[in-house]
Design an enzyme around this catalytic site. Structure first.
Site, PDB file in Angstrom:
ATOM      1  N   ASN A 184      10.270   4.757   2.753  1.00  0.00           N
ATOM      2  CA  ASN A 184      10.078   4.326   4.016  1.00  0.00           C
ATOM      3  C   ASN A 184      11.311   3.405   4.468  1.00  0.00           C
ATOM      4  O   ASN A 184      12.166   3.119   3.361  1.00  0.00           O
ATOM      5  CB  ASN A 184       9.055   3.190   4.168  1.00  0.00           C
ATOM      6  CG  ASN A 184       7.700   3.625   3.845  1.00  0.00           C
ATOM      7  OD1 ASN A 184       6.988   4.171   4.786  1.00  0.00           O
ATOM      8  ND2 ASN A 184       7.071   3.455   2.587  1.00  0.00           N
ATOM      9  N   CYS A 197       5.771   9.701   0.827  1.00  0.00           N
ATOM     10  CA  CYS A 197       4.417  10.291   0.678  1.00  0.00           C
ATOM     11  C   CYS A 197       4.359  11.417  -0.300  1.00  0.00           C
ATOM     12  O   CYS A 197       4.948  12.366  -0.657  1.00  0.00           O
ATOM     13  CB  CYS A 197       3.958  11.198   2.135  1.00  0.00           C
ATOM     14  SG  CYS A 197       2.665  12.090   2.152  1.00  0.00           S
ATOM     15  N   HIS A 219       6.293   3.780  12.428  1.00  0.00           N
ATOM     16  CA  HIS A 219       6.539   3.862  11.115  1.00  0.00           C
ATOM     17  C   HIS A 219       7.328   4.977  10.856  1.00  0.00           C
ATOM     18  O   HIS A 219       6.982   6.288  10.872  1.00  0.00           O
ATOM     19  CB  HIS A 219       5.163   4.083  10.418  1.00  0.00           C
ATOM     20  CG  HIS A 219       5.140   4.131   9.120  1.00  0.00           C
ATOM     21  ND1 HIS A 219       4.274   3.440   8.177  1.00  0.00           N
ATOM     22  CD2 HIS A 219       5.799   5.041   8.156  1.00  0.00           C
ATOM     23  CE1 HIS A 219       4.522   3.852   7.119  1.00  0.00           C
ATOM     24  NE2 HIS A 219       5.410   4.581   6.998  1.00  0.00           N
ATOM     25  N   ARG A 252       0.600  -1.230   0.099  1.00  0.00           N
ATOM     26  CA  ARG A 252       0.061   0.103   0.136  1.00  0.00           C
ATOM     27  C   ARG A 252       0.858   1.367  -0.036  1.00  0.00           C
ATOM     28  O   ARG A 252       0.902   1.802  -1.046  1.00  0.00           O
ATOM     29  CB  ARG A 252      -0.855   0.088   1.368  1.00  0.00           C
ATOM     30  CG  ARG A 252      -2.035   1.050   0.978  1.00  0.00           C
ATOM     31  CD  ARG A 252      -1.778   2.239   1.174  1.00  0.00           C
ATOM     32  NE  ARG A 252      -1.133   2.808   2.680  1.00  0.00           N
ATOM     33  CZ  ARG A 252      -0.830   3.866   3.143  1.00  0.00           C
ATOM     34  NH1 ARG A 252      -0.859   4.776   2.114  1.00  0.00           N
ATOM     35  NH2 ARG A 252      -0.395   3.941   4.441  1.00  0.00           N
ATOM     36  N   ASP A 253       1.682   1.650   1.067  1.00  0.00           N
ATOM     37  CA  ASP A 253       2.241   2.834   1.323  1.00  0.00           C
ATOM     38  C   ASP A 253       3.470   2.811   0.407  1.00  0.00           C
ATOM     39  O   ASP A 253       4.023   3.923  -0.171  1.00  0.00           O
ATOM     40  CB  ASP A 253       2.809   2.783   2.703  1.00  0.00           C
ATOM     41  CG  ASP A 253       3.368   4.282   3.277  1.00  0.00           C
ATOM     42  OD1 ASP A 253       3.142   5.146   2.087  1.00  0.00           O
ATOM     43  OD2 ASP A 253       3.957   4.393   4.095  1.00  0.00           O
TER      44      ASP A 253
END
Length: 317
Positions: free
Chosen positions: A254, A245, A212, A20-21
């Site tokens: 990440n 993001c 996170h 997802r991210d």
């Protein structure tokens, strides 16, 4: 594996957010079959907790337009915990029907980023959480909270720790039993991690706290170490370091799952995963997206991986 270092937990729980991210920012649509193949490789490596997708408008995030199909391929498998990000009641309805184990409800700790990220005020986001909580009641689907920009905002700078505490308390009061602090902007530092964990523990009670981190400024794993020193055992990461993001200037990815696992295993902290298999999954992710990923261990390999003497030239002179 060596014994856990003094003062650190013996086991850590990893939630893989790459599907997802990690993938949401990729400009080219990743076919559904390839998304599923990547998740299958991660399962084979021992991961069991996944933020699989998000049930958002395809116009807003085209990469997630196959959310229901990805969930259908995974639903009902023993031992997996599958979550999905939902922005509103409509997304929650579809996610519940798709068979998720938990809905992830997210809002930013800073007003400006919340407006950029979801085009709503923080107050409106929290009211939306209450509406979704009523919808989910009695379905057996858990609610998890995610607090973005918990360590800093690209538009406002520092984020007051009290704003983070107040938002976490609101999530707790709505029945969320797992709350993640998100370093959306890569502005976390070890000192900030300690400060926020100390403050949140006073209000969260039995709720699980997860961390996170992004590696925007190169201290993502140092922030993990700070969290471990505070006894935090739940971490989110993305295979290969996928992600970043789309609503943050100069954002990078990440922390990489395989880098995180390398740090944990070399510190004597178990994860239930196979590092070599994770490296293979990171290399698969890189082939799928078609560009180099920032993970380090996927390039260098484990610490004790050796090479033949003839693999490099001999110095002369």
């Amino acid at each position: 594996m060596v014994s856990a270092m003094a003062g650190l937990p013996g086991h850590a729980v990893i939630t893989e957010v790459g599907p997802r991210d990690g993938l949401q920012s990729e400009p080219v649509f990743v076919p559904t079959a390839q998304k599923i193949a990547l998740i299958e490789a991660l399962i084979a490596a021992g991961l069991r907790r996944f933020e699989v997708t998000s049930f958002v408008s395809p116009r807003a995030v085209p990469q997630m337009r196959d959310a229901a199909q990805v969930m259908a391929a995974l639903r009902g498998r023993d031992g997996l915990h599958l979550t999905a990000l939902v922005p509103n009641e409509r997304g929650a309805e579809v996610a519940i029907a798709a068979g998720v184990d938990a809905l992830v409800l997210f809002a930013s700790a800073s007003e400006s980023h919340n407006l950029k990220n979801v085009n709503r005020s923080r107050a409106a986001s929290l009211q939306g959480f209450a509406d979704i909580a009523r919808l989910a009641r009695g379905t057996g689907v858990r609610l998890q909270g995610a607090i973005a920009t918990a360590f800093g905002c690209p538009f406002e700078g520092d984020v007051d720790v009290q704003a983070v505490v107040d938002q976490a308390a609101a999530c707790r009061d709505l029945g969320m039993d797992h709350i993640t602090l998100g370093d959306t902007t890569g502005m976390a530092t070890p000192a900030l991690v300690v400060q926020r964990v100390e403050a949140l523990r006073k209000v969260l009670g039995d709720a699980e706290l997860a961390l996170h981190f992004h590696n925007t400024r190169g201290v993502g794993l140092a922030c993990v170490w700070a969290g471990l020193s505070m006894g935090v055992t739940h971490y989110e990461s993305s295979i290969g370091g996928l992600g970043g993001c789309p609503f943050v200037p100069r954002a990078t990815g990440n922390i990489a799952t395989e880098d995180l696992v390398y740090l944990l295993h070399e510190s004597g902290i178990g994860t239930g995963t196979d590092l070599d298999a994770l490296i293979g999954a990171a290399q698969l992710a890189q082939r799928i997206v078609g560009h180099e990923l920032p993970g380090q261990v996927m390039k260098a390999g484990p610490r004790l991986r050796t090479a033949g003497m003839d693999s490099v030239r001999t110095a002369h002179g």
